[in-house]
Design a protein around this motif. Structure first.
Motif: not given
Length: 290
Positions: A83-87, A74-78
């Protein structure tokens, strides 16, 4: 005759021109490529992403990694992205063959250092500005040294650090380990390289280190192996990429194989009751090239 030669030349030139066009049209679009690197000198971290030394009464060694696998990326913006809310770009196959939901080891993608673990068309990656990578590691195959009766031997260890893994039969060299069941995080198997000796065991529940430097703002579930790392410079995907983007996940193996000592000599000696307590990777530093 001359007119015929000129005509043939024009026809072949046209075929060549259109063939080149066809080849260009069939070229792959730019990809996001994920690779692993293993660094024994990278800082050794604890679960909160802070520098950590080997616990009193324990000893450790930096293994020589042969292969690795992961079941989630997963790629995470901030740091506040849960967990799970990124790409989420990868989630490996799972099964209920062993009862509870578990990683299906038979379908695991297993790679060595520098090999492509994932290749994803960049058109399928959401545009954004990404600060963190989260990768759930599931399996390691590495070389370690063990001692028996004062003699050191080389061997290979299979380390299953995923939350739960369904295993049919796995092997280390010519040694087969029939399991046909789920194994929770911390299951391991070991075989000597040049001698007919093999064994397996289970590290204590909750003992596997999983560094997460943003635990206070974005925690991970207990028993998972979702290692989190921060880009030095944010990864920006804008949808205009014309070349591959290669993300390298540098994992710290700095004293990542840890055991409880019976004889305080820094040598792993299972024959006298020295038990494995931790096989977790000790940090993640992601980087990229465009």
């Amino acid at each position: 005759m001359k007119k015929f030669v000129v005509l043939i030349t024009i026809i072949f030139a046209g075929i060549s021109f259109f063939s080149c066009e066809d080849l260009d049209d069939k070229q792959e679009e730019p990809q996001l490529i994920i690779k692993f690197r293993f660094d024994p000198n990278q800082v050794r971290l604890n679960n909160l992403g802070q520098p950590s030394s080997v616990a009193p009464g324990n000893a450790a060694q930096s293994p020589d990694i042969n292969f690795i696998s992961a079941h989630y990326f997963e790629l995470a913006p901030t740091a506040f992205t849960q967990l799970g809310d990124g790409t989420v770009l990868y989630h490996a196959p799972e099964t209920t063959e062993g009862g509870a939901v578990a990683i299906d080891f038979d379908q695991a993608v297993i790679v060595g250092e520098g090999e492509a673990f994932l290749k994803i068309p960049l058109s399928q990656v959401a545009q954004g500005n990404y600060e963190y990578v989260r990768v759930s590691l599931s399996y390691q195959d590495y070389n370690i040294s063990v001692r028996n009766n004062g003699v050191d031997y080389d061997g290979r260890l299979a380390s299953f650090v995923g939350y739960n893994t369904y295993i049919n039969t796995h092997s280390i060299g010519s040694n087969s380990f029939p399991v046909n069941a789920n194994r929770l995080q911390g299951y391991w198997a070991f075989a000597l390289n040049d001698f007919p000796y093999a064994t397996s065991g289970q590290a204590p529940a909750g003992a596997t280190t999983v560094p997460n430097p943003i635990a206070s703002t974005s925690p991970i579930p207990a028993g998972s192996c979702v290692v989190t790392g921060k880009f030095t410079e944010n990864l920006v995907i804008n949808g205009n990429e014309s070349r591959d983007v290669v993300v390298t996940l540098s994992l710290s193996i700095n004293n990542s194989f840890e055991w409880q000592e019976v004889t305080a000599d820094g040598k792993y000696e299972p024959s006298i009751g020295e038990n494995v307590v931790d096989m977790g990777l000790r940090g993640l530093i992601p980087s990229y090239t465009k």
